[in-house]
Design a protein around this motif. Structure first.
Motif, mmCIF file in Angstrom:
data_model
loop_
_atom_site.group_PDB
_atom_site.id
_atom_site.type_symbol
_atom_site.label_atom_id
_atom_site.label_comp_id
_atom_site.label_asym_id
_atom_site.label_seq_id
_atom_site.Cartn_x
_atom_site.Cartn_y
_atom_site.Cartn_z
ATOM 1 N N LEU A 1 0.812 -1.223 0.000
ATOM 2 C CA LEU A 1 0.000 0.000 0.000
ATOM 3 C C LEU A 1 0.846 1.275 0.000
ATOM 4 O O LEU A 1 0.328 2.374 -0.197
ATOM 5 C CB LEU A 1 -0.916 0.010 1.226
ATOM 6 C CG LEU A 1 -1.968 -1.102 1.280
ATOM 7 C CD1 LEU A 1 -2.715 -1.024 2.602
ATOM 8 C CD2 LEU A 1 -2.920 -0.988 0.107
ATOM 9 N N PRO B 1 3.152 2.465 -2.200
ATOM 10 C CA PRO B 1 3.118 3.256 -3.440
ATOM 11 C C PRO B 1 1.839 4.062 -3.597
ATOM 12 O O PRO B 1 1.861 5.181 -4.130
ATOM 13 C CB PRO B 1 3.270 2.205 -4.538
ATOM 14 C CG PRO B 1 3.955 1.064 -3.876
ATOM 15 C CD PRO B 1 3.438 1.045 -2.466
ATOM 16 N N VAL B 2 0.724 3.477 -3.147
ATOM 17 C CA VAL B 2 -0.544 4.212 -3.236
ATOM 18 C C VAL B 2 -0.489 5.461 -2.369
ATOM 19 O O VAL B 2 -0.939 6.546 -2.765
ATOM 20 C CB VAL B 2 -1.712 3.303 -2.815
ATOM 21 C CG1 VAL B 2 -3.024 4.086 -2.851
ATOM 22 C CG2 VAL B 2 -1.784 2.081 -3.700
ATOM 23 N N LEU B 3 0.075 5.329 -1.160
ATOM 24 C CA LEU B 3 0.189 6.478 -0.265
ATOM 25 C C LEU B 3 1.093 7.554 -0.864
ATOM 26 O O LEU B 3 0.765 8.759 -0.832
ATOM 27 C CB LEU B 3 0.749 6.009 1.080
ATOM 28 C CG LEU B 3 1.010 7.107 2.113
ATOM 29 C CD1 LEU B 3 -0.292 7.786 2.506
ATOM 30 C CD2 LEU B 3 1.725 6.538 3.336
ATOM 31 N N PHE C 1 1.786 8.036 -4.043
ATOM 32 C CA PHE C 1 1.103 8.615 -5.204
ATOM 33 C C PHE C 1 0.075 9.653 -4.760
ATOM 34 O O PHE C 1 -0.027 10.752 -5.325
ATOM 35 C CB PHE C 1 0.439 7.489 -6.000
ATOM 36 C CG PHE C 1 -0.266 7.958 -7.235
ATOM 37 C CD1 PHE C 1 0.431 8.192 -8.402
ATOM 38 C CD2 PHE C 1 -1.644 8.179 -7.231
ATOM 39 C CE1 PHE C 1 -0.226 8.628 -9.551
ATOM 40 C CE2 PHE C 1 -2.296 8.606 -8.366
ATOM 41 C CZ PHE C 1 -1.592 8.834 -9.532
ATOM 42 N N ALA C 2 -0.699 9.319 -3.727
ATOM 43 C CA ALA C 2 -1.720 10.249 -3.243
ATOM 44 C C ALA C 2 -1.075 11.512 -2.671
ATOM 45 O O ALA C 2 -1.560 12.642 -2.900
ATOM 46 C CB ALA C 2 -2.585 9.563 -2.189
ATOM 47 N N TRP D 1 0.238 13.764 -5.523
ATOM 48 C CA TRP D 1 -0.832 14.456 -6.237
ATOM 49 C C TRP D 1 -1.448 15.554 -5.377
ATOM 50 O O TRP D 1 -1.894 16.576 -5.887
ATOM 51 C CB TRP D 1 -1.894 13.468 -6.704
ATOM 52 C CG TRP D 1 -1.721 13.162 -8.160
ATOM 53 C CD1 TRP D 1 -1.209 12.030 -8.706
ATOM 54 C CD2 TRP D 1 -2.021 14.043 -9.243
ATOM 55 N NE1 TRP D 1 -1.165 12.135 -10.080
ATOM 56 C CE2 TRP D 1 -1.661 13.366 -10.437
ATOM 57 C CE3 TRP D 1 -2.535 15.311 -9.353
ATOM 58 C CZ2 TRP D 1 -1.821 13.926 -11.707
ATOM 59 C CZ3 TRP D 1 -2.695 15.881 -10.616
ATOM 60 C CH2 TRP D 1 -2.335 15.194 -11.762
#
Length: 388
Positions: A139, A141-143, A145-146, A149
């Protein structure tokens, strides 16, 4: 490269992130000084006191004219606008500028603190995910990325605020537009001056040279050469005066433009070119006219005489200038050659007639040009207030 990844790889994104984190540092320093962080202290009360102190300090800093310059330079370097001039880099020149600077400092700091807080929380959460295999690291990479952005969107918002609050105000943009319009009008006026002066001189010179070549009388040739010399000298003086104005030197303000008192020399040049002139113009009238009206009237009469010399050489020219009911009426007429035709007979005319109309309109008057009873007539009416 996918569009959703491209902003994350731009250097501008990370420069804006740094700009945002400066707000976090400022809030943190102030918070440590007052009210400080103590066990059992109310979080809401701490945030409220810190925010009030931040706003007061930023408001006081915005009162310094140099603050606006410093913020503008910093925003240009770190927010990376498309056009640097969209963000000002000048000190505050009015209380409106100071107020907009204060608004910028407060919103910039608040947004920066929010992004900084989100960054710290994301780092904390990322550390926890790494320590929670097997799904936690997946998880991460998702954090990241968020978070990136969030930085991209916050940076864009920060840039928009900088353009709006540090850029030119509506009054500044209006003043700049008026200045551009004034400069454009000045260039157009100088272009008209050159067209009228040099065009008249060349017309007279060509006619005189042609006549001197055709006539075998030495006395006539001598007179024609003298007229060419005089006209050329006057054109050179006009050209030098225009160049002085274009260079914007201090001498430009003292450069005088010919007025209605110069029309006798204009008529003499036309007569020397072979066109009789019947003039009903009192040169002494120039002393009673406002300076701008006298100067524009001379150029209008010059354009009328030049057109007559150019399109109907040798034809008598009738010129009249009279004051009636608070208006100066200028009238220039010449007979049309039998079956003759020239550009401008439709009443629209070329650049010269357009220049006459522009001069008249700028002075609140009107100009008409066209056929009338077998003549080509230029009529101009200008409102005036005679000097006592």
């Amino acid at each position: 490269m996918p569009r959703f990844l491209a902003p994350l790889l731009r250097a501008a994104t990370y420069a804006r992130w740094l700009h945002l984190l400066i707000g976090t540092v400022f809030v943190g320093v102030v918070l440590l000084v007052y009210p400080g962080i103590e066990p059992g202290q109310s979080l809401l009360e701490t945030v409220a006191l810190s925010a009030a102190l931040d706003a007061a300090l930023l408001g006081l800093a915005a009162m310094l004219p140099a603050t606006r310059r410093a913020e503008g330079v910093q925003a240009r370097l770190l927010l990376v606008p498309d056009r640097e001039e969209s963000i000002g880099a000048a000190p505050s020149a009015s209380w409106t500028d100071r107020g907009r600077t204060a608004g910028w400092l407060v919103t910039r700091t608040a947004l920066g603190f929010a992004v900084g807080l989100a960054t710290v929380r994301a780092l904390d959460l990322g550390t926890r995910l790494l320590a929670a295999p097997p799904y936690g690291p997946l998880l991460l990479p998702v954090l990241v990325f968020a978070l990136l952005w969030l930085v991209v969107l916050a940076g864009r918002l920060q840039l928009a605020l900088a353009v709006r609050l540090l850029g030119p105000s509506a009054a500044d943009r209006l003043a700049a537009a008026e200045l551009r319009a004034e400069r454009l009008l000045e260039r157009n006026r100088l272009a008209r001056e050159l067209h009228d002066s040099i065009g008249h001189a060349l017309t007279v010179t060509v006619l005189q040279a042609g006549a001197a070549r055709e006539v075998a009388d030495p006395a006539f040739r001598e007179k024609a050469l003298e007229a060419i010399e005089t006209t050329g000298r006057q054109a050179m003086e006009d050209l030098e005066r225009m160049l002085v104005l274009l260079r914007e030197t201090p001498d430009g303000a003292a450069a005088e433009r010919p007025g209605l008192d110069r029309v006798p020399a204009l008529f003499d040049a036309a007569r020397a070119a072979g066109s009789p002139v019947q003039a009903a113009v009192d040169p002494a009238l120039a002393a009673r006219l406002p300076g701008v009206v006298s100067r524009e009237a001379y150029r209008i009469v010059q354009e009328g005489v030049t057109n007559a010399l150019k399109h109907a050489p040798g034809t008598p020219i009738r010129v009249r200038a009279a004051v009636d009911a608070g208006r100066l009426d200028l009238h220039c007429a010449t007979a049309l050659p039998a079956g003759g035709h020239r550009q401008g007979r439709t009443g629209r005319g070329g650049r010269g007639l357009r220049g006459v109309r522009e001069r008249a309109v700028l002075l609140g008057g009107a100009a008409e040009a066209g056929r009338r009873d077998g003549d080509w007539v230029l009529s101009v009416s200008l409102p005036i207030r005679l000097a006592e």
